[in-house]
Design a protein around this motif. Sequence first.
Motif, PDB file in Angstrom:
ATOM      1  N   PHE A 201      36.975  18.354   6.331  1.00  0.00           N
ATOM      2  CA  PHE A 201      35.622  17.990   5.893  1.00  0.00           C
ATOM      3  C   PHE A 201      34.549  18.813   6.606  1.00  0.00           C
ATOM      4  N   PRO A 202      34.577  18.921   7.942  1.00  0.00           N
ATOM      5  CA  PRO A 202      33.566  19.790   8.574  1.00  0.00           C
ATOM      6  C   PRO A 202      33.670  21.237   8.112  1.00  0.00           C
ATOM      7  N   THR A 203      34.907  21.712   7.866  1.00  0.00           N
ATOM      8  CA  THR A 203      35.070  23.090   7.392  1.00  0.00           C
ATOM      9  C   THR A 203      34.453  23.270   6.013  1.00  0.00           C
ATOM     10  N   ALA A 204      34.747  22.340   5.112  1.00  0.00           N
ATOM     11  CA  ALA A 204      34.182  22.429   3.763  1.00  0.00           C
ATOM     12  C   ALA A 204      32.663  22.280   3.792  1.00  0.00           C
ATOM     13  N   TYR A 205      32.159  21.404   4.661  1.00  0.00           N
ATOM     14  CA  TYR A 205      30.709  21.214   4.782  1.00  0.00           C
ATOM     15  C   TYR A 205      30.053  22.495   5.298  1.00  0.00           C
ATOM     16  N   PHE A 206      30.697  23.123   6.265  1.00  0.00           N
ATOM     17  CA  PHE A 206      30.166  24.380   6.797  1.00  0.00           C
ATOM     18  C   PHE A 206      30.090  25.447   5.709  1.00  0.00           C
ATOM     19  N   ILE A 207      31.159  25.573   4.928  1.00  0.00           N
ATOM     20  CA  ILE A 207      31.173  26.593   3.877  1.00  0.00           C
ATOM     21  C   ILE A 207      30.129  26.287   2.809  1.00  0.00           C
ATOM     22  N   ALA A 208      30.018  25.010   2.428  1.00  0.00           N
ATOM     23  CA  ALA A 208      29.084  24.633   1.360  1.00  0.00           C
ATOM     24  C   ALA A 208      27.636  24.822   1.770  1.00  0.00           C
ATOM     25  N   THR A 209      27.351  24.821   3.063  1.00  0.00           N
ATOM     26  CA  THR A 209      25.965  24.986   3.521  1.00  0.00           C
ATOM     27  C   THR A 209      25.632  26.436   3.886  1.00  0.00           C
ATOM     28  N   ARG A 210      26.575  27.348   3.671  1.00  0.00           N
ATOM     29  CA  ARG A 210      26.267  28.766   3.895  1.00  0.00           C
ATOM     30  C   ARG A 210      25.513  29.321   2.695  1.00  0.00           C
TER      31      ARG A 210
ATOM     32  N   TYR B 166      48.892  22.025   9.527  1.00  0.00           N
ATOM     33  CA  TYR B 166      48.533  23.443   9.393  1.00  0.00           C
ATOM     34  C   TYR B 166      48.833  23.956   7.984  1.00  0.00           C
ATOM     35  N   VAL B 167      49.996  23.582   7.452  1.00  0.00           N
ATOM     36  CA  VAL B 167      50.422  24.103   6.155  1.00  0.00           C
ATOM     37  C   VAL B 167      49.538  23.581   5.028  1.00  0.00           C
ATOM     38  N   TYR B 168      49.167  22.297   5.085  1.00  0.00           N
ATOM     39  CA  TYR B 168      48.465  21.673   3.965  1.00  0.00           C
ATOM     40  C   TYR B 168      46.958  21.571   4.158  1.00  0.00           C
ATOM     41  N   LEU B 169      46.422  22.090   5.257  1.00  0.00           N
ATOM     42  CA  LEU B 169      44.980  22.023   5.473  1.00  0.00           C
ATOM     43  C   LEU B 169      44.174  22.675   4.354  1.00  0.00           C
ATOM     44  N   PRO B 170      44.531  23.855   3.846  1.00  0.00           N
ATOM     45  CA  PRO B 170      43.737  24.440   2.743  1.00  0.00           C
ATOM     46  C   PRO B 170      43.687  23.564   1.502  1.00  0.00           C
ATOM     47  N   LEU B 171      44.731  22.778   1.263  1.00  0.00           N
ATOM     48  CA  LEU B 171      44.740  21.898   0.094  1.00  0.00           C
ATOM     49  C   LEU B 171      43.720  20.777   0.219  1.00  0.00           C
ATOM     50  N   MET B 172      43.289  20.472   1.435  1.00  0.00           N
ATOM     51  CA  MET B 172      42.234  19.492   1.637  1.00  0.00           C
ATOM     52  C   MET B 172      40.859  20.155   1.594  1.00  0.00           C
ATOM     53  N   VAL B 173      40.759  21.345   2.140  1.00  0.00           N
ATOM     54  CA  VAL B 173      39.459  22.017   2.236  1.00  0.00           C
ATOM     55  C   VAL B 173      38.910  22.363   0.849  1.00  0.00           C
ATOM     56  N   LEU B 174      39.745  22.888  -0.021  1.00  0.00           N
ATOM     57  CA  LEU B 174      39.264  23.393  -1.305  1.00  0.00           C
ATOM     58  C   LEU B 174      38.679  22.297  -2.199  1.00  0.00           C
ATOM     59  N   PRO B 175      39.347  21.124  -2.395  1.00  0.00           N
ATOM     60  CA  PRO B 175      38.705  20.067  -3.192  1.00  0.00           C
ATOM     61  C   PRO B 175      37.435  19.522  -2.545  1.00  0.00           C
ATOM     62  N   LEU B 176      37.425  19.423  -1.214  1.00  0.00           N
ATOM     63  CA  LEU B 176      36.221  18.954  -0.535  1.00  0.00           C
ATOM     64  C   LEU B 176      35.077  19.943  -0.730  1.00  0.00           C
ATOM     65  N   TYR B 177      35.377  21.216  -0.648  1.00  0.00           N
ATOM     66  CA  TYR B 177      34.336  22.221  -0.866  1.00  0.00           C
ATOM     67  C   TYR B 177      33.809  22.151  -2.304  1.00  0.00           C
ATOM     68  N   ALA B 178      34.702  21.970  -3.275  1.00  0.00           N
ATOM     69  CA  ALA B 178      34.271  21.878  -4.672  1.00  0.00           C
ATOM     70  C   ALA B 178      33.322  20.698  -4.878  1.00  0.00           C
ATOM     71  N   ALA B 179      33.578  19.579  -4.189  1.00  0.00           N
ATOM     72  CA  ALA B 179      32.695  18.415  -4.306  1.00  0.00           C
ATOM     73  C   ALA B 179      31.377  18.641  -3.568  1.00  0.00           C
TER      74      ALA B 179
ATOM     75  N   GLU C   7      29.944  21.489  -2.927  1.00  0.00           N
ATOM     76  CA  GLU C   7      29.141  22.547  -3.545  1.00  0.00           C
ATOM     77  C   GLU C   7      28.211  21.981  -4.612  1.00  0.00           C
ATOM     78  N   ARG C   8      28.657  20.921  -5.291  1.00  0.00           N
ATOM     79  CA  ARG C   8      27.822  20.285  -6.317  1.00  0.00           C
ATOM     80  C   ARG C   8      26.894  19.234  -5.736  1.00  0.00           C
TER      81      ARG C   8
END
Length: 311
Positions: free
Chosen positions: A113-122, A188-201, A203-204
């Motif tokens: 969540f913090p990673t996706a939030y960081f990306i969405a606010t760039r 570690y393996v599944y972290l990107p699978l959490m980041v991408l849907p969170l970022y998509a949400a 971003e909108r």
Amino acid sequence: MSVPGPTHEPLTDEARALARQTRRSWLLSTPALMLLVFAASGPLLIVLVYSFLTPGDYSGVKWEPTLDAWISILFSVDIFDGSLGLADAHLSIFWRSVSLSVLTTLITFLLGFPTAYFIATRAPSQRNMWLFLITIPFWTNLLIRTFAIMEVIRNNGLINTALMKLGLISEPIQILYTDTAVLIGMAYVYLPLMVLPLYAALERFDFRLVEAGYDLYASRWRVLRKVILPLVKPGIVAGSILVFMPSLGAFVTPRVLGGGKHMMIGSFIELQFGQGRNWPLGASLSMLLLLIVGIGLIFYVRTMNREKAHD
């Protein structure tokens, strides 16, 4: 007196075009549908049938219908009096699988969540670069990534070496071949699978709502709980399902990092089709895992439909 029959109005050009488009769509999707039927549904049907048969003498199955495989998932038969009791070994494997999957989902959410939030606010021009960095692990085979984590957490690995040089520990901490190692590897393996849907949400998400919350003297924690999290709930649900489902059936990561000592459902299924030579039990476990995944997907679809209905 004659009764007039039903009249059929001629189809308009628009209706004919729509019918042609529908037929064309079905024709174009026919190869994919055939692939799904024969390459996916066919093997699943075989596994379902095997789950109701009797184990063979040396492997395979005997064509003798029985429910023993399904019963043995939760119960074991006493060899002396034939009474049924709980299969403690099976239940411990189920509990370990579910608990590690839940913890993996929780850890990936806390990190994602913090990673996706960081990306969405760039700035929009920088977001693609950050997403590119997030997806880089997918370029590497899962087995290679698992071995990379092993080099980090083993006794002479990066973590123990750094802690010993800093003087925080006097001898290596045993992390490898434990549940902790499996948890670290799956997170570690599944972290990107959490980041991408969170970022998509995110971003909108309209970040003016956050500013409105601060203007109304809400704290950061309250804005997070009352404004951000409810509005990005679809991304949270999607990410949680994308992480929980593969974690529940994970095979490579628990096998490598757990050393075969900390078995999960995926490893247990492989054992039944291999050394255990109990194909019906492996098949019934596979179908049970598929049933759990199906329930999770139904929950996701219902949640999304409910969100759309509220909107």
